[in-house]
Design a protein around this motif. Structure first.
Motif, PDB file in Angstrom:
ATOM      1  N   ASP A 174       7.517  12.152  -0.312  1.00 58.63           N
ATOM      2  CA  ASP A 174       6.897  11.254   0.663  1.00 58.63           C
ATOM      3  C   ASP A 174       6.091  12.039   1.686  1.00 58.63           C
ATOM      4  O   ASP A 174       5.530  11.458   2.627  1.00 58.63           O
ATOM      5  CB  ASP A 174       7.966  10.425   1.373  1.00 58.63           C
ATOM      6  CG  ASP A 174       8.575   9.384   0.448  1.00 58.63           C
ATOM      7  OD1 ASP A 174       7.811   8.650  -0.209  1.00 58.63           O
ATOM      8  OD2 ASP A 174       9.819   9.309   0.368  1.00 58.63           O
ATOM      9  N   ARG A 215     -10.253  11.279  -1.206  1.00 56.75           N
ATOM     10  CA  ARG A 215      -9.616  10.693  -2.386  1.00 56.75           C
ATOM     11  C   ARG A 215      -8.593   9.626  -1.998  1.00 56.75           C
ATOM     12  O   ARG A 215      -8.464   8.587  -2.668  1.00 56.75           O
ATOM     13  CB  ARG A 215      -8.958  11.794  -3.218  1.00 56.75           C
ATOM     14  CG  ARG A 215      -9.971  12.707  -3.906  1.00 56.75           C
ATOM     15  CD  ARG A 215     -10.671  11.989  -5.066  1.00 56.75           C
ATOM     16  NE  ARG A 215      -9.691  11.567  -6.061  1.00 56.75           N
ATOM     17  CZ  ARG A 215      -9.146  12.384  -6.969  1.00 56.75           C
ATOM     18  NH1 ARG A 215      -9.520  13.674  -7.024  1.00 56.75           N
ATOM     19  NH2 ARG A 215      -8.274  11.934  -7.836  1.00 56.75           N
ATOM     20  N   PHE A 216      -7.861   9.871  -0.919  1.00 58.01           N
ATOM     21  CA  PHE A 216      -6.882   8.884  -0.461  1.00 58.01           C
ATOM     22  C   PHE A 216      -7.579   7.593  -0.045  1.00 58.01           C
ATOM     23  O   PHE A 216      -7.084   6.490  -0.301  1.00 58.01           O
ATOM     24  CB  PHE A 216      -6.070   9.441   0.705  1.00 58.01           C
ATOM     25  CG  PHE A 216      -4.910  10.311   0.286  1.00 58.01           C
ATOM     26  CD1 PHE A 216      -4.702  10.652  -1.038  1.00 58.01           C
ATOM     27  CD2 PHE A 216      -4.005  10.786   1.222  1.00 58.01           C
ATOM     28  CE1 PHE A 216      -3.646  11.444  -1.429  1.00 58.01           C
ATOM     29  CE2 PHE A 216      -2.927  11.571   0.863  1.00 58.01           C
ATOM     30  CZ  PHE A 216      -2.750  11.897  -0.468  1.00 58.01           C
ATOM     31  N   VAL A 239      -2.939  12.839  -5.109  1.00 58.59           N
ATOM     32  CA  VAL A 239      -2.979  11.450  -5.571  1.00 58.59           C
ATOM     33  C   VAL A 239      -1.861  11.200  -6.588  1.00 58.59           C
ATOM     34  O   VAL A 239      -1.190  10.161  -6.564  1.00 58.59           O
ATOM     35  CB  VAL A 239      -4.349  11.115  -6.188  1.00 58.59           C
ATOM     36  CG1 VAL A 239      -4.321   9.770  -6.913  1.00 58.59           C
ATOM     37  CG2 VAL A 239      -5.426  11.112  -5.110  1.00 58.59           C
ATOM     38  N   SER A 240      -1.632  12.158  -7.483  1.00 54.88           N
ATOM     39  CA  SER A 240      -0.598  12.024  -8.502  1.00 54.88           C
ATOM     40  C   SER A 240       0.788  11.928  -7.869  1.00 54.88           C
ATOM     41  O   SER A 240       1.613  11.101  -8.268  1.00 54.88           O
ATOM     42  CB  SER A 240      -0.661  13.203  -9.473  1.00 54.88           C
ATOM     43  OG  SER A 240       0.345  13.099 -10.458  1.00 54.88           O
ATOM     44  N   GLU A 250      -8.504   5.752  -3.145  1.00 51.49           N
ATOM     45  CA  GLU A 250      -7.340   5.234  -3.865  1.00 51.49           C
ATOM     46  C   GLU A 250      -6.540   4.219  -3.048  1.00 51.49           C
ATOM     47  O   GLU A 250      -5.585   3.625  -3.559  1.00 51.49           O
ATOM     48  CB  GLU A 250      -6.415   6.393  -4.251  1.00 51.49           C
ATOM     49  CG  GLU A 250      -7.028   7.392  -5.226  1.00 51.49           C
ATOM     50  CD  GLU A 250      -7.002   6.887  -6.661  1.00 51.49           C
ATOM     51  OE1 GLU A 250      -6.162   6.010  -6.956  1.00 51.49           O
ATOM     52  OE2 GLU A 250      -7.806   7.381  -7.469  1.00 51.49           O
ATOM     53  N   ALA A 274       1.456  11.025  -4.716  1.00 48.26           N
ATOM     54  CA  ALA A 274       1.538   9.803  -3.907  1.00 48.26           C
ATOM     55  C   ALA A 274       1.735   8.568  -4.776  1.00 48.26           C
ATOM     56  O   ALA A 274       2.557   7.698  -4.460  1.00 48.26           O
ATOM     57  CB  ALA A 274       0.279   9.662  -3.057  1.00 48.26           C
ATOM     58  N   ASN A 275       0.989   8.472  -5.870  1.00 53.51           N
ATOM     59  CA  ASN A 275       1.023   7.263  -6.702  1.00 53.51           C
ATOM     60  C   ASN A 275       2.139   7.253  -7.736  1.00 53.51           C
ATOM     61  O   ASN A 275       2.704   6.200  -8.040  1.00 53.51           O
ATOM     62  CB  ASN A 275      -0.316   7.082  -7.428  1.00 53.51           C
ATOM     63  CG  ASN A 275      -1.391   6.508  -6.531  1.00 53.51           C
ATOM     64  OD1 ASN A 275      -1.099   5.853  -5.530  1.00 53.51           O
ATOM     65  ND2 ASN A 275      -2.647   6.756  -6.877  1.00 53.51           N
ATOM     66  N   ARG A 276       2.456   8.425  -8.301  1.00 53.93           N
ATOM     67  CA  ARG A 276       3.399   8.445  -9.426  1.00 53.93           C
ATOM     68  C   ARG A 276       4.606   9.359  -9.219  1.00 53.93           C
ATOM     69  O   ARG A 276       5.514   9.387 -10.048  1.00 53.93           O
ATOM     70  CB  ARG A 276       2.653   8.870 -10.705  1.00 53.93           C
ATOM     71  CG  ARG A 276       1.555   7.914 -11.114  1.00 53.93           C
ATOM     72  CD  ARG A 276       0.882   8.329 -12.410  1.00 53.93           C
ATOM     73  NE  ARG A 276       0.164   9.604 -12.269  1.00 53.93           N
ATOM     74  CZ  ARG A 276      -1.041   9.729 -11.724  1.00 53.93           C
ATOM     75  NH1 ARG A 276      -1.656   8.665 -11.240  1.00 53.93           N
ATOM     76  NH2 ARG A 276      -1.634  10.908 -11.639  1.00 53.93           N
ATOM     77  N   ILE A 322      -4.670   4.977  -0.420  1.00 52.43           N
ATOM     78  CA  ILE A 322      -3.415   5.604  -0.002  1.00 52.43           C
ATOM     79  C   ILE A 322      -3.457   5.817   1.506  1.00 52.43           C
ATOM     80  O   ILE A 322      -4.398   6.406   2.034  1.00 52.43           O
ATOM     81  CB  ILE A 322      -3.210   6.946  -0.727  1.00 52.43           C
ATOM     82  CG1 ILE A 322      -3.107   6.714  -2.241  1.00 52.43           C
ATOM     83  CG2 ILE A 322      -1.953   7.652  -0.206  1.00 52.43           C
ATOM     84  CD1 ILE A 322      -3.170   7.988  -3.065  1.00 52.43           C
ATOM     85  N   MET A 365       0.842  -1.204   0.000  1.00 58.11           N
ATOM     86  CA  MET A 365       0.000   0.000   0.000  1.00 58.11           C
ATOM     87  C   MET A 365       0.879   1.256   0.000  1.00 58.11           C
ATOM     88  O   MET A 365       1.854   1.331   0.736  1.00 58.11           O
ATOM     89  CB  MET A 365      -0.927   0.000   1.223  1.00 58.11           C
ATOM     90  CG  MET A 365      -1.789   1.251   1.355  1.00 58.11           C
ATOM     91  SD  MET A 365      -2.849   1.249   2.810  1.00 58.11           S
ATOM     92  CE  MET A 365      -4.114   0.092   2.301  1.00 58.11           C
ATOM     93  N   VAL A 366       0.524   2.224  -0.838  1.00 57.65           N
ATOM     94  CA  VAL A 366       1.236   3.502  -0.869  1.00 57.65           C
ATOM     95  C   VAL A 366       0.937   4.279   0.411  1.00 57.65           C
ATOM     96  O   VAL A 366      -0.200   4.325   0.890  1.00 57.65           O
ATOM     97  CB  VAL A 366       0.798   4.337  -2.089  1.00 57.65           C
ATOM     98  CG1 VAL A 366       1.415   5.726  -2.048  1.00 57.65           C
ATOM     99  CG2 VAL A 366       1.175   3.627  -3.383  1.00 57.65           C
TER     100      VAL A 366
END
Length: 259
Positions: free
Chosen positions: A217, A238-239, A196-197, A242, A199-201, A244, A1-2
């Protein structure tokens, strides 16, 4: 998990002057950067901010600035690296005292305003701050906005460094931030998209449409923005969608060390 941290500048009220929305914002963040009494804050506000962070399980960090309350620490000063090192030790020591009194620990350091700019422009000043942190507690985490400063911090084997990104400020294509004189309301959905961008990418879109790397981070949110709570609520929603996870800086560093 991110997993990612959300940090916010806190404890910047002093005397009869009230700054920020600490009580409303604290439940939504994982790390608090607490003013050390030079650019803002005072002993009573420090005590109250530490207690508020402890109440919500938020990690406590020092937010040292230059001794300039009138300019809110945002005006340049002709301070030597030795002087900056002393400023950081002094403010970190004050916050550490209040943390220990509350049965808490200080987890990180994030320089404020013009002090941060000095570090970005001068390697000698950047190293002075790293050495100040190591003087007080080598277990502290350095929270870096500027990649040059982050890379200098990474040279110190005994010092952990975490890079941070912003979602309520715009980036230029060269990865520098566009900082206005006054904070204005941020589109919550846009801020959540950026969060989100990152955190994920590890990337975000700049003002000219270029996709730039922001391998962060930790995300910084400005608590004095008019709709900061709404922005944070939207990011949390949103987290959750997703998958996160939110973690304090000390937890992120500990997880990284184990892996």
């Amino acid at each position: 998990m991110v997993a990612i941290d959300i940090n916010c500048d806190m404890g910047e009220s002093f005397g009869n002057y009230s700054m920020g929305r600490d009580v409303e914002v604290m439940p939504y963040i994982t790390s608090a950067n607490v003013a050390g009494g030079f650019h803002a804050g005072d002993p009573h506000v420090m005590r109250e901010t530490v207690a508020l962070a402890e109440e919500h399980g938020v990690g406590i960090g020092a937010h040292p600035g230059l001794p300039d309350m009138m300019g809110f620490g945002r005006r340049k000063m002709d301070a030597t690296p030795r002087e900056v090192r002393d400023y950081v030790v002094y403010q970190l020591g004050a916050l550490t005292g209040f943390a220990e009194r509350a049965g808490a620990e200080v987890q990180h350091v994030k320089p404020h305003g013009a002090m941060y700019s000095m570090l970005s422009e001068s390697e000698d000043h950047a190293r002075a701050v790293m050495e100040a942190i190591l003087d007080v507690d080598p277990n502290l985490v350095y929270l870096a906005t500027d990649m040059n400063i982050y890379e200098i911090a990474e040279e110190y084997d005994e010092l952990d460094a975490v890079f941070e990104g912003y979602v309520d400020l715009d980036y230029r294509a060269d990865r520098t931030l566009i900082v206005e004189k006054e904070m204005t309301a941020t589109d919550p959905e846009l801020a959540a998209d950026r969060a989100v961008s990152i955190a994920n990418r590890g990337e975000v879109e700049s003002v000219d449409g270029t996709t730039i790397d922001v391998p962060a981070d930790s995300l910084c949110i400005h608590g004095d923005s008019p709709n900061s709570v709404e922005v944070l609520e939207t990011i949390h929603e949103r987290f959750e969608e997703e998958g996160i996870e939110l973690k304090r800086l000390d937890e992120l560093v500990a997880s990284s060390a184990r892996s």
